[in-house]
Design an enzyme around this catalytic site. Structure first.
Site, PDB file in Angstrom:
ATOM      1  N   LYS A   1      -1.421  -1.777   2.776  1.00 17.54           N
ATOM      2  CA  LYS A   1      -2.230  -2.062   3.971  1.00 17.54           C
ATOM      3  C   LYS A   1      -3.249  -3.161   3.690  1.00 17.54           C
ATOM      4  O   LYS A   1      -3.962  -3.129   2.686  1.00 17.54           O
ATOM      5  CB  LYS A   1      -2.927  -0.781   4.429  1.00 17.54           C
ATOM      6  CG  LYS A   1      -3.689  -0.930   5.743  1.00 17.54           C
ATOM      7  CD  LYS A   1      -4.323   0.397   6.154  1.00 17.54           C
ATOM      8  CE  LYS A   1      -5.060   0.259   7.486  1.00 17.54           C
ATOM      9  NZ  LYS A   1      -5.745   1.516   7.850  1.00 17.54           N
TER      10      LYS A   1
ATOM     11  N   GLU B   1       1.834   7.955   7.908  1.00 20.40           N
ATOM     12  CA  GLU B   1       0.796   7.519   6.970  1.00 20.40           C
ATOM     13  C   GLU B   1       0.344   8.685   6.094  1.00 20.40           C
ATOM     14  O   GLU B   1       0.065   9.768   6.595  1.00 20.40           O
ATOM     15  CB  GLU B   1      -0.400   6.957   7.739  1.00 20.40           C
ATOM     16  CG  GLU B   1      -1.530   6.473   6.843  1.00 20.40           C
ATOM     17  CD  GLU B   1      -2.761   6.042   7.616  1.00 20.40           C
ATOM     18  OE1 GLU B   1      -3.634   5.396   7.017  1.00 20.40           O
ATOM     19  OE2 GLU B   1      -2.848   6.359   8.823  1.00 20.40           O
TER      20      GLU B   1
ATOM     21  N   CYS C   1      -1.707   2.282  10.495  1.00 21.55           N
ATOM     22  CA  CYS C   1      -2.859   2.684  11.310  1.00 21.55           C
ATOM     23  C   CYS C   1      -3.284   1.539  12.231  1.00 21.55           C
ATOM     24  O   CYS C   1      -2.463   0.981  12.939  1.00 21.55           O
ATOM     25  CB  CYS C   1      -3.995   3.162  10.407  1.00 21.55           C
ATOM     26  SG  CYS C   1      -5.328   4.026  11.280  1.00 21.55           S
TER      27      CYS C   1
END
Length: 495
Positions: free
Chosen positions: A314, A252, A366
């Site tokens: 995301k 990430e 995440c």
């Protein structure tokens, strides 16, 4: 008074069942002691207090690591970060206060308790974007209860863990007369044992070589402009070590510059790998100038190919870390509300998966990997799961270990291997049984060279999601309403 002390103590035991402590037998002890304080509560209002104290102990210890990101990297003084963390724990504790209150108000008993617990855990997972952290079932991932994961996911495991713990207390209180809770507990345990022997997915082709780069760029330096060139050199150097025909994963925000500003570098790296039969997937910020106003995303993309293999933005953003609620009011008040890259826009739910080297890859960034139904839905048709993260925000605390442990269960629920790439750990590859096949030590700059087995097929949980377990939990609440549980034996004083 004894119960007012026992409730938070029982909650404090709960996180010890999780990584990095892994004292999973403390999970039923914690839940059982909490249930004792519920049954001993003379009124629903007192049960609410007991449950809130239980939750306060659970979250006060279980997510105490949140203050690390605030103080070490969010420029918030400790005297301010601790109350912020405590306030968050106090708010989350309300879910357990409501669990105890509703159970007591509607009659009590192990069946009711387990049903209400699971329903409110589910609510906690989506309300205000959700905080799906420390569900009870995660602590049982390395026990036979994990056989329930492909059948009913984390929800079935949590229901069983809570029911078993409370049933033990009901058996003591009723001198062995707890037929309903005992029968359902036995049924769920048998289902777990059977589920653990079943295989719902199958290998789909040969194993694929994969390399996960762990750059270990210090979080307090990561976003400095002076680190841009060094960061490029770190990941380029790690990638140079990769053999031919290898899928390379950068974590990430491996690159701190928007793809549109750095595409020459990352595309060159991707093309160099493609020339050797490989491919590059990188986490990086993304700017979309085609929309007005311009939108920004936390993204992961297959780079350096001549055709569109995919980019994923995301969907589940972290409040304050990736967006600031009520930003017109909060921006500028304290540095914590102005963290780098805290103006992201969530991606569309209908985004396709990524494709690389002939495989479909379900991507998650995440803590998106902690949303069971999101992962189950996106996994249909995918050969492997991929999650990238930057847990450097939480230093040497328990947070990254809890995150990794919970991520592993997604592999079991979907019957697929999981690739996990991070900036400073825990970088690992997990098989379809949730077993760690390879991993790198935390806080080291290294390259994890390993392989994964593509798999196809669907587990029952992928097909149905949480709904069968939620309906069972609701049935337990409705059918047991008004059946008041008898008090505990005198060996549990304090009522």
């Amino acid at each position: 008074m004894l119960n007012l002390l026992l409730a938070p103590l029982a909650g404090l035991l709960f996180p010890l069942a999780f990584a990095p402590y892994d004292l999973w037998p403390l999970l039923p002890v914690s839940i059982a002691l909490g249930y004792v304080t519920l049954v001993r509560a003379p009124t629903p209002r007192r049960a609410l207090l007991h449950g809130w104290l239980y939750g306060l102990g659970l979250f006060g210890f279980g997510v105490s690591w949140l203050h690390v990101s605030m103080t070490d990297y969010g420029f918030m003084p400790l005297w301010m970060a601790i109350p912020f963390t405590a306030a968050f724990a106090a708010f989350m504790a309300l879910f357990y206060g409501l669990t105890f209150w509703l159970t007591r108000r509607m009659g009590g008993g192990a069946l009711m308790f387990a049903g209400v617990w699971v329903l409110l855990d589910w609510v906690r997972g989506w309300l205000f974007t959700g905080f799906p952290w420390l569900y009870a079932g995660y602590a049982a991932i390395d026990t036979p209860l994990s056989g329930l994961a492909p059948l009913g996911g984390i929800w079935a495991m949590t229901l069983t863990a809570v029911l078993l713990s409370a049933t033990g207390i009901d058996l003591i209180a009723r001198r062995g007369r707890a037929t309903g809770p005992l029968a359902l507990s036995a049924l769920l345990v048998v289902a777990a044992l059977v589920g653990g022997q079943l295989t719902f997915t199958h290998p789909a082709g040969d194993r694929q070589a994969v390399a996960l780069a762990q750059g270990n760029v210090p979080q307090d330096l990561k976003w400095l402009a002076t680190m841009r060139q060094e960061t490029r050199e770190i990941y380029a150097g790690l990638t140079d070590q990769v053999p031919d025909d290898t899928l390379v994963i950068w974590p990430e925000s491996a690159m701190i510059e928007f793809y549109q500003d750095i595409r020459g570098f990352v595309d060159d790296e991707g093309r160099a790998l493609a020339a050797r039969g490989g491919a590059l997937i990188s986490g990086l910020p993304w700017r979309d100038d085609r929309r007005l106003p311009t939108t920004y995303h936390n993204s992961i993309a297959v780079v350096g190919t001549d055709h569109d293999d995919g980019v994923y933005h995301k969907q589940k953003l972290v409040p304050f870390g990736e967006y600031v609620p009520f930003q017109d009011l909060l921006r500028g008040l304290i540095p914590f509300f102005d963290l780098p890259m805290s103006s992201f826009t969530p991606g569309h739910p209908g985004q396709p998966n990524l494709h690389a080297l002939g495989h479909e890859i379900a991507p998650f960034i995440c803590y998106e990997i902690l949303y069971p139904d999101l992962v189950a839905t996106r996994s249909a048709g995918a050969d492997v799961l991929l999650t990238i993260s930057n847990d450097a925000w939480f230093g040497t605390s328990a947070g990254p270990h809890q995150h990794f442990q919970m991520s592993r269960l997604r592999a079991v629920e979907t019957g697929r291997w999981l690739l996990r790439g991070t900036n400073n750990g825990i970088t690992a590859v997990v098989d379809q049984h949730g077993k760690v096949r390879d991993r790198l030590p935390q806080f080291e700059r290294d390259l994890l060279l390993t392989e994964y087995q593509p798999r196809q097929g669907s587990t029952p949980f992928m097909t149905t999601g949480a709904w069968p377990t939620l309906l069972l939990a609701l049935a337990l609440v409705v059918l047991n309403r008004g059946r008041r549980a008898r008090g505990l034996l005198d060996t549990f004083p304090g009522r």
